[in-house]
Design a protein around this motif. Structure first.
Motif, PDB file in Angstrom:
ATOM      1  N   PHE A 252      -1.117 -12.082   6.912  1.00 36.97           N
ATOM      2  CA  PHE A 252      -0.974 -11.346   5.663  1.00 36.97           C
ATOM      3  C   PHE A 252       0.391 -11.615   5.046  1.00 36.97           C
ATOM      4  O   PHE A 252       1.407 -11.581   5.719  1.00 36.97           O
TER       5      PHE A 252
ATOM      6  N   ASN B  53      -1.259   0.746   7.295  1.00 37.29           N
ATOM      7  CA  ASN B  53      -1.429  -0.692   7.473  1.00 37.29           C
ATOM      8  C   ASN B  53      -0.387  -1.327   8.392  1.00 37.29           C
ATOM      9  O   ASN B  53      -0.620  -2.385   8.939  1.00 37.29           O
TER      10      ASN B  53
ATOM     11  N   ILE C 208      -6.636  -6.362  11.413  1.00 38.36           N
ATOM     12  CA  ILE C 208      -7.636  -7.049  10.594  1.00 38.36           C
ATOM     13  C   ILE C 208      -7.277  -8.519  10.444  1.00 38.36           C
ATOM     14  O   ILE C 208      -8.131  -9.392  10.500  1.00 38.36           O
ATOM     15  N   ALA C 209      -5.982  -8.807  10.188  1.00 40.72           N
ATOM     16  CA  ALA C 209      -5.579 -10.187   9.954  1.00 40.72           C
ATOM     17  C   ALA C 209      -4.170 -10.397  10.469  1.00 40.72           C
ATOM     18  O   ALA C 209      -3.384  -9.459  10.557  1.00 40.72           O
TER      19      ALA C 209
ATOM     20  N   GLN D 145      -0.452  -4.421  -3.237  1.00 41.58           N
ATOM     21  CA  GLN D 145      -1.135  -5.445  -4.034  1.00 41.58           C
ATOM     22  C   GLN D 145      -1.218  -5.026  -5.502  1.00 41.58           C
ATOM     23  O   GLN D 145      -0.972  -5.826  -6.402  1.00 41.58           O
TER      24      GLN D 145
ATOM     25  N   LEU E 132      -1.809  -7.390   9.288  1.00 40.86           N
ATOM     26  CA  LEU E 132      -2.486  -6.435   8.419  1.00 40.86           C
ATOM     27  C   LEU E 132      -3.408  -5.638   9.319  1.00 40.86           C
ATOM     28  O   LEU E 132      -4.312  -6.194   9.936  1.00 40.86           O
TER      29      LEU E 132
ATOM     30  N   TYR F 267     -12.300  -9.794   2.672  1.00 44.36           N
ATOM     31  CA  TYR F 267     -12.357  -8.442   3.233  1.00 44.36           C
ATOM     32  C   TYR F 267     -11.777  -7.507   2.182  1.00 44.36           C
ATOM     33  O   TYR F 267     -10.612  -7.659   1.794  1.00 44.36           O
TER      34      TYR F 267
ATOM     35  N   THR G  71      -7.882  -2.678  -0.154  1.00 48.89           N
ATOM     36  CA  THR G  71      -7.022  -3.636   0.558  1.00 48.89           C
ATOM     37  C   THR G  71      -7.757  -4.967   0.561  1.00 48.89           C
ATOM     38  O   THR G  71      -8.889  -5.038   1.019  1.00 48.89           O
ATOM     39  N   PHE G  72      -7.101  -6.015   0.071  1.00 45.03           N
ATOM     40  CA  PHE G  72      -7.795  -7.285  -0.162  1.00 45.03           C
ATOM     41  C   PHE G  72      -7.196  -8.376   0.706  1.00 45.03           C
ATOM     42  O   PHE G  72      -5.984  -8.518   0.774  1.00 45.03           O
ATOM     43  N   HIS G  73      -8.060  -9.131   1.377  1.00 49.34           N
ATOM     44  CA  HIS G  73      -7.535 -10.255   2.165  1.00 49.34           C
ATOM     45  C   HIS G  73      -8.616 -11.300   2.372  1.00 49.34           C
ATOM     46  O   HIS G  73      -9.775 -10.950   2.610  1.00 49.34           O
TER      47      HIS G  73
ATOM     48  N   ALA H 206      -1.098  -1.313   1.946  1.00 49.76           N
ATOM     49  CA  ALA H 206      -1.361  -2.669   1.431  1.00 49.76           C
ATOM     50  C   ALA H 206      -2.015  -2.664   0.055  1.00 49.76           C
ATOM     51  O   ALA H 206      -1.682  -3.489  -0.806  1.00 49.76           O
ATOM     52  N   THR H 207      -2.943  -1.726  -0.165  1.00 48.95           N
ATOM     53  CA  THR H 207      -3.625  -1.729  -1.459  1.00 48.95           C
ATOM     54  C   THR H 207      -2.645  -1.418  -2.595  1.00 48.95           C
ATOM     55  O   THR H 207      -2.677  -2.052  -3.648  1.00 48.95           O
ATOM     56  N   ASP H 208      -1.748  -0.456  -2.372  1.00 54.82           N
ATOM     57  CA  ASP H 208      -0.743  -0.144  -3.390  1.00 54.82           C
ATOM     58  C   ASP H 208       0.243  -1.282  -3.549  1.00 54.82           C
ATOM     59  O   ASP H 208       0.708  -1.558  -4.656  1.00 54.82           O
TER      60      ASP H 208
END
Lengths: 204, 204
Positions: B39, B7, B35-36, B61, B28, A116, A122-124, B57-59
């Motif tokens: 996480f 998130n 979504i999940a 990561q 997440l 996703y 956002t990576f999962h 979350a993207t930042d």
């Protein structure tokens, strides 16, 4: 509204996307393929801005091919997913792509996988996922009926139930869907689920 | 809705007797949608240094990738691991570099320094460090976490008791925050071992 969803089964991964190309209240076409086949064993289902979607998926597809030409071996699904995320992340604070990605692939060593990656990178890694308004229905159906290691028949049945739910309950439900599969035999189109066929040009 | 609440996250780190514990939730989400539920918010930098990244979350990561890169370079040059205090300064500097276009993250850093002295700190999204001798918190559940930790914490707890305390504080706090939860992930680090455990709380 655009619906993309996917799930991982026993030795395969499915990605399903609606096939309508819409501008405001106008439906341009109902057979737009939003799931790009990146290489022999990878699929990328996308939703978002049409221009960004086409540009970005083609860019990823060509880079995946370039890697294979340069190195003689294909990228793994995980590497492709991380590459995709990094492209989105780099572009995020310059010139962002408004594209949500569900990347599915099959690797000989690790089997099927689904990633996703949303538009802000956002990576999962997931077993089941969805984007768009359709996700409110398909995610709930999958939460209830999905279990890991589903057979292809069970998975397609679940996909059909999700599509039925979207068609019944979403006010601007897209009429047609395409289902693509990736397994040890490769990435390919599995089926269409059409409730409206594009009309031919009417005679004057 | 604030970008920090996009998130959802909950992070806490606590100091014990020659050990520390760092814990996070597992959700997440994308605003109201989950979504999940698996996480990973806490990542290892080296055997005795962990960083948890709350916020977008993207930042988190992207920042994590940059920090691992910088630490690996440091290891190559200095032929040793970074001390936690040094690492905290590095994180602070990297965050302040982006003062006028920041990473929307709140790091929580926990490590064992010289003589296995536990070290914890947190900072805001532009790198203002906050050292503490007892506990630090971060994420959307931070206010509840402050209260829970203040009442449950006592100094010089051994590893097992520290694990119980941090777990109870985390689970109690995330139950009051709709954007975090779906279980917990706890790392308890002593000079000789690292114990990683998953918590099952209210799965909502």
């Amino acid at each position: 509204m655009e619906c993309v969803f996917g799930l991982v089964g026993n030795g395969f991964a499915l990605v399903v996307a609606d096939t309508s190309a819409v501008s405001s209240i106008l439906v341009h076409k109902s057979n737009e393929d939003k799931i790009m086949i990146l290489d022999s064993h990878k699929l990328m289902g996308t939703s978002g801005e049409h221009g960004d979607r086409v540009q970005f998926t083609e860019y990823i597809q060509k880079n995946v091919a370039l890697y294979q030409f340069r190195n003689g071996i294909p990228l793994t699904t995980a590497a492709t997913a991380n590459f995709t995320r990094n492209e989105l992340a780099t572009a995020l604070r310059k010139n962002p792509y408004s594209v949500n990605v569900l990347l599915a692939g099959y690797d000989k060593e690790t089997g099927p996988s689904l990633y996703y990656i949303d538009y802000i990178a956002t990576f999962h890694k997931i077993e089941k996922g969805a984007f768009g308004y359709g996700s409110y229905f398909s995610l709930s159906m999958m939460d209830r009926l999905y279990h890991s290691g589903m057979s292809l028949e069970e998975a397609v049945d679940l996909v059909d139930k999700c599509i039925l739910e979207i068609r019944t309950r979403l006010v601007v439900a897209p009429p047609n869907f395409v289902i693509k599969i990736v397994d040890k035999d490769g990435a390919r189109e599995y089926a269409w689920r059409e409730s409206i066929k594009d009309a031919g040009v009417s005679s004057a | 809705m604030s970008i920090f609440e996009y998130n959802g996250s909950a992070l806490v780190a606590m100091v014990g007797k020659n050990c520390f514990a760092i814990a996070s939730d597992r959700r997440l989400g994308v605003q109201l949608q989950t979504i999940a539920t698996d996480f990973q918010r806490i990542s290892k930098i080296h055997e005795k240094l962990y960083i948890g990244l709350a916020g977008l979350a993207t930042d988190a990561q992207t920042l994590y990738q940059r920090l691992v890169f910088r630490h690996k370079l440091y290891q190559l040059r200095e032929e040793r691991d970074m001390k936690p205090e040094t690492f905290a300064n590095l994180v602070s500097a990297i965050l302040y570099e982006k003062r006028f276009g920041p990473y929307f993250c709140q790091p929580v850093i926990a490590g064992l320094g010289d003589n296995d002295e536990p070290f914890i700190c947190t900072m805001d999204s532009i790198g203002a460090k906050e050292l503490a001798k007892d506990f630090v918190v971060g994420g959307t559940a931070s206010e509840s976490l402050y209260g829970a930790c203040e009442s449950m914490y006592k100094p010089d707890m051994e590893a097992e008791e520290l694990f119980e305390t941090i777990s109870q504080a985390l689970l109690a706090s995330v139950d009051r925050d709709c954007l975090s939860g779906w279980g917990g992930h706890v790392f308890v680090v002593t000079p000789t071992e690292v114990i990683e455990r998953t918590l099952k709380g209210r799965m909502d």
